[in-house]
Design a protein around this motif. Structure first.
Motif, PDB file in Angstrom:
ATOM      1  N   THR A 126       0.851  -1.184   0.000  1.00 15.87           N
ATOM      2  CA  THR A 126       0.000   0.000   0.000  1.00 15.87           C
ATOM      3  C   THR A 126       0.887   1.234   0.000  1.00 15.87           C
ATOM      4  OG1 THR A 126      -1.721  -1.147   1.247  1.00 15.87           O
ATOM      5  CG2 THR A 126      -1.801   1.261   1.228  1.00 15.87           C
ATOM      6  N   THR A 138       0.288   5.199  -0.235  1.00  9.82           N
ATOM      7  CA  THR A 138      -0.693   6.275  -0.219  1.00  9.82           C
ATOM      8  C   THR A 138       0.031   7.571  -0.550  1.00  9.82           C
ATOM      9  OG1 THR A 138      -1.942   5.117   1.486  1.00  9.82           O
ATOM     10  CG2 THR A 138      -2.428   7.467   1.170  1.00  9.82           C
ATOM     11  N   GLU A 164       3.665  -0.801   3.813  1.00 13.86           N
ATOM     12  CA  GLU A 164       2.807   0.369   3.678  1.00 13.86           C
ATOM     13  C   GLU A 164       3.686   1.604   3.835  1.00 13.86           C
ATOM     14  OE1 GLU A 164      -0.445   2.229   6.650  1.00 13.86           O
ATOM     15  OE2 GLU A 164      -0.871   0.173   5.987  1.00 13.86           O
ATOM     16  N   ASN A 196       3.508   5.988   3.294  1.00 15.25           N
ATOM     17  CA  ASN A 196       2.695   7.174   3.029  1.00 15.25           C
ATOM     18  C   ASN A 196       3.597   8.281   2.504  1.00 15.25           C
ATOM     19  OD1 ASN A 196       0.211   6.082   4.192  1.00 15.25           O
ATOM     20  ND2 ASN A 196       1.340   6.203   6.104  1.00 15.25           N
ATOM     21  N   ASN A 218       0.061  -3.146  10.223  1.00 18.83           N
ATOM     22  CA  ASN A 218      -1.319  -2.685  10.115  1.00 18.83           C
ATOM     23  C   ASN A 218      -2.242  -3.855  10.452  1.00 18.83           C
ATOM     24  OD1 ASN A 218      -3.937  -2.103   9.045  1.00 18.83           O
ATOM     25  ND2 ASN A 218      -3.032  -0.505   7.784  1.00 18.83           N
ATOM     26  N   SER A 240      -4.491  -4.867   7.272  1.00 18.57           N
ATOM     27  CA  SER A 240      -3.881  -5.425   6.061  1.00 18.57           C
ATOM     28  C   SER A 240      -2.755  -6.407   6.364  1.00 18.57           C
ATOM     29  CB  SER A 240      -3.328  -4.290   5.191  1.00 18.57           C
ATOM     30  OG  SER A 240      -2.234  -3.664   5.840  1.00 18.57           O
ATOM     31  N   GLU A 251       0.217  -5.473   6.673  1.00 15.89           N
ATOM     32  CA  GLU A 251       1.420  -4.900   6.067  1.00 15.89           C
ATOM     33  C   GLU A 251       2.285  -4.189   7.108  1.00 15.89           C
ATOM     34  OE1 GLU A 251       0.047  -3.881   1.544  1.00 15.89           O
ATOM     35  OE2 GLU A 251      -0.521  -2.438   3.101  1.00 15.89           O
ATOM     36  N   MET A 253       4.144  -1.229   8.397  1.00 14.19           N
ATOM     37  CA  MET A 253       4.053   0.221   8.212  1.00 14.19           C
ATOM     38  C   MET A 253       5.460   0.793   8.366  1.00 14.19           C
ATOM     39  SD  MET A 253       0.497   1.030  10.254  1.00 14.19           S
ATOM     40  CE  MET A 253       1.094   0.382  11.819  1.00 14.19           C
TER      41      MET A 253
END
Length: 165
Positions: A2, A4, A39, A41, A92, A95, A97, A99
């Motif tokens: 993921t 973002t 993940e 961000n 997470n 998920s 995953e 982070m």
């Protein structure tokens, strides 16, 4: 995985910024042999906003090109062997995953530095993402030896994806 990406800057980069960010994050994790789905961000902002963050988090009152906020404290960079037992809260719960953390980029600095260093905006963005991903994997450049290791890894990641000076 993921990834973002939030784009909050008024200035729009006239390059495929989302593609570049995604491919460099994926390549960095592959290069560092991260055994987990991860993940990350990413926030694209401007000099004014990144200066505020730099002042708040680093006590440096000027804009910077990129800020990295890793979720894991590594004894050895990219040593993921103890993550599950020592950093289980870095997964997470929805998920599963890992982070890794957050990357904040100044689009103003991406353009300024590309011009100053004489290479493309694409290459500068890719460089800053690779640099930040290495920070999220525990690398630093405070000592000369660490700097040389990071520079070599950054160049290898960029060359793998075709970003050359």
């Amino acid at each position: 995985m993921t990834i973002t990406i939030d784009y909050e800057a008024e200035k729009k980069l006239k390059i495929p910024w989302e593609k570049i960010i995604r491919e460099i994050i994926e390549e960095s994790l592959s290069y560092e042999e991260c055994p987990y789905e991860a993940e990350v961000n990413v926030l694209l902002t401007d000099n004014r906003e990144i200066q505020e963050m730099n002042r708040e988090y680093r006590q440096i009152d000027r804009p910077t090109d990129v800020l990295s906020f890793p979720m894991i404290e590594y004894d050895t960079p990219s040593d993921f062997s103890r993550v599950e037992e020592e950093f289980c809260d870095c997964f997470n719960p929805e998920s599963g995953e890992l982070m890794l953390g957050d990357i904040i980029l100044s689009v103003d600095k991406v353009e300024e530095q590309a011009l100053a260093y004489g290479h493309s905006t694409e290459r500068e963005l890719a460089f800053l993402v690779a640099h930040s991903m290495l920070h999220l994997c525990g690398y630093d450049h405070m000592e000369e030896e660490e700097r040389l290791i990071m520079e070599k890894k950054q160049e290898e990641i960029l060359q793998e994806k075709g970003y050359r000076r």
